[in-house]
Design an enzyme around this catalytic site. Sequence first.
Site, PDB file in Angstrom:
ATOM      1  N   TRP B  67       0.796  -1.295   0.029  1.00 23.07           N
ATOM      2  CA  TRP B  67      -0.028   0.025  -0.170  1.00 23.07           C
ATOM      3  C   TRP B  67       0.763   1.141  -0.044  1.00 23.07           C
ATOM      4  O   TRP B  67       2.050   1.315   0.345  1.00 23.07           O
ATOM      5  CB  TRP B  67      -1.104   0.077   1.101  1.00 23.07           C
ATOM      6  N   HIS B  75      -7.129  20.036  -6.977  1.00 21.22           N
ATOM      7  CA  HIS B  75      -7.133  20.104  -8.491  1.00 21.22           C
ATOM      8  C   HIS B  75      -5.842  19.522  -9.288  1.00 21.22           C
ATOM      9  O   HIS B  75      -5.536  19.992 -10.102  1.00 21.22           O
ATOM     10  CB  HIS B  75      -6.944  21.876  -8.557  1.00 21.22           C
ATOM     11  N   HIS B  79      -9.760  16.412 -12.681  1.00 20.92           N
ATOM     12  CA  HIS B  79     -10.514  16.841 -11.433  1.00 20.92           C
ATOM     13  C   HIS B  79     -11.692  17.789 -11.760  1.00 20.92           C
ATOM     14  O   HIS B  79     -12.154  18.058 -12.695  1.00 20.92           O
ATOM     15  CB  HIS B  79      -9.223  17.548 -10.625  1.00 20.92           C
ATOM     16  N   ASP B  81     -14.186  20.825 -10.673  1.00 19.36           N
ATOM     17  CA  ASP B  81     -14.389  22.237  -9.817  1.00 19.36           C
ATOM     18  C   ASP B  81     -15.755  22.478  -9.333  1.00 19.36           C
ATOM     19  O   ASP B  81     -16.612  22.384 -10.109  1.00 19.36           O
ATOM     20  CB  ASP B  81     -13.928  23.369 -10.786  1.00 19.36           C
ATOM     21  N   HIS B  85     -14.868  27.344  -5.632  1.00 19.73           N
ATOM     22  CA  HIS B  85     -13.270  27.307  -6.191  1.00 19.73           C
ATOM     23  C   HIS B  85     -12.958  28.895  -6.579  1.00 19.73           C
ATOM     24  O   HIS B  85     -11.826  29.352  -6.429  1.00 19.73           O
ATOM     25  CB  HIS B  85     -13.247  26.331  -7.478  1.00 19.73           C
ATOM     26  N   HIS B 218     -14.160  29.921 -15.607  1.00 17.39           N
ATOM     27  CA  HIS B 218     -14.206  29.815 -14.026  1.00 17.39           C
ATOM     28  C   HIS B 218     -15.055  31.044 -13.386  1.00 17.39           C
ATOM     29  O   HIS B 218     -16.089  30.763 -12.495  1.00 17.39           O
ATOM     30  CB  HIS B 218     -12.836  29.995 -13.232  1.00 17.39           C
TER      31      HIS B 218
END
Lengths: 422, 270
Positions: B67, B75, B79, B81, B85, B218
């Site tokens: 492991w 991010h 990924h 958002d 954000h 964004h």
Amino acid sequence: MSPPFPKPRPKNPQLRTPQLTLPPASRGRVALGLTAEAAEGRFALQVCEECGAVQYPPREACRVCLSHRLRWKAQAGGGVLLTSTTLNHSNDPYFRDRLPWRLGMVQLDVGPSVMAHLHGDVALPTQPGENVRVRVTTRLDRSGKAVMVALPEQETPHMSDDPLLREMGSDPRYRKVLVTDGKSAVGQALIKALIAAGAERIWAGQTEPWKAAPGLDELAKLPQVTLVPLDVGQERSVIELAGQIGGKVDILINNAEMHRTFGITGRRGVEVARAEMEVNYFGLLRLAQAFGPVLRARAADGPAHATAWVNLLSIFALANWPAQGTFSASKAAAYSLAQALRADMRGSGIHVLNVFPGPLDDEWNQPMPPPKLAPSALANAIVKALRDGVEDIYPGDIAQDWLTRWRDNPKVLERELSAGAM
Amino acid sequence: MTTSTSTSLLASLAGALLTGRIRIVDLTQTLSPEFPQISLPPEMGQCAPFRIEEISHYDERGPGWYWNNFTCGEHTGTHFDAPIHWISGRDLPNNSVDTIPPQHMLAAACVIDCSPQVAANPDYLMTVADIEQFEAQHGRIPAGAWVLMRTDWSRHWSEKSDAAAFQNFDESGQHTPGPSTEAVRFLVEQRHVLGFGSEAIGTDAGQGYHLLPPYPCHSLMHGSGRYGLQCLTGLDALPPVGALIFAAPLKIENGSGSPLRVLALVEQMP
């Protein structure tokens, strides 16, 4: 003159790789003073502060007046060879592997007579009564302790190619070197200095390949230079590269560093400080675990065997400069680990060179006034230190000044630095 | 009276998955330390790249098990958002990854193919005209759908492992495709999309800082509670319309985003 050191032939893979033997290493506490001076490239002897008598061997009290006030002071080392011999037999495994070996007794101009290893170019007297003058200095031998070496008084051709000096230094010539960060200005200066010093191959680590490094493409075209992906901030990258080239590296120069210029309150949060530790401290630990064992295993592997490990630290490792407080702390951590690495490596004949430069002339120190250390000056100092086999260097005016003040009184230096001085 | 299996939508779906009539397409880049991360000017705060260190590997640290510990930013890699954000979305309700409605995690997708334009111009900005042309061929973009901009940009990494080409920096910054301000405004105000997805490292174009407003995707998407997906791959395997996107970010308390596995359900016509 010494015969020039020939380019080593490729290794015969059917023969067992020679294992390193070491010269006797134990020294008393007082005699370690000689090693401490030699570690910085100085030949020093104890001098009595009462009567001025120069002492050798190292001792607790003056051989003339019994005063205990003996201080180590640098010496020029001039002297006359009294007698010499060449060993063709030894019961000590280290010397047995390296016969023949010359030894001599030298009367120093300052008084004591000393036993010294003789450089090959130290001539014998051609007639009885002739004085052969020599220059005595100290070198660190392969077990890391200081020994006396008598050199010819004048430079001779290929003098540094003498087997004795090669044995007591880490000359990059014909050696294969890993520079862990080839992108930085220091890394590129190191590549150039190593090529000038005759290194056979230089692997230049490259992290974040999408960020251009002006000048690197030109260097990568040189036949000695190979770019390799390396990010000391991640375990797999280090292990993978060690798997590919670990068995070939003779000198590892860890110049990868994260340099930011924040004090404790200059940067909210710990992300920058963590990134500094990740590269400056954990990066060294990862490299030491991945490359250390195989470097140790090759410490006697032919004439250009594995020989040295270089850590780029900072003078701020000795005393924290609050204006770059978290960087200083990461370098102090790296310094502490480098001491452990040196202890780890000592028994296997790999020399650890710690480099403590003052502020570099780089993009992060841009607002700082001079003097700032040029990357090329740092690179040349590192190559010289490798040749000379010293352990600690402090390149640059600021580093030298700090070192003097730190040795004089670390508490006074701390107060000066906390008051905003440099 | 219970619903018989023959009329249950989910049972039909399960059956279609078994027969392969519905395929699942992975739109995720593999998380690896080498995957390029978003790169801001060095004096600014940086998103951590993906890092992984072994805990044990059937060795003295743990003889029977393997492991790792990994670290990364919210991010990093492929990924999601969330609206929080961006400063424009900071006061909206349910704006962080732990509070966005789970109902939004499975939604239809419209895939607008801009790959020919991007092949000619890495700075290509998707226009309102591109959207209108898409709608002329495939119908109106439904409210609550993802709009994914196919550029084939992901192939720089998924096929060639060329981080420099994927980032595409020069002295004037990054040169990667994204939507124009007008296109974003159209998708938000006229089509009420769920969010916008991109193959490049951000939902905005590499030069998006120079648009008005800066980083329009964004600013406007998150400012109206919509989402973003970036570093997608495999969009070339999706039909223009008809796919369902499963995109469930990690439930990070007050998180602004998270790496995630993005899956698409695609129906094969018999």
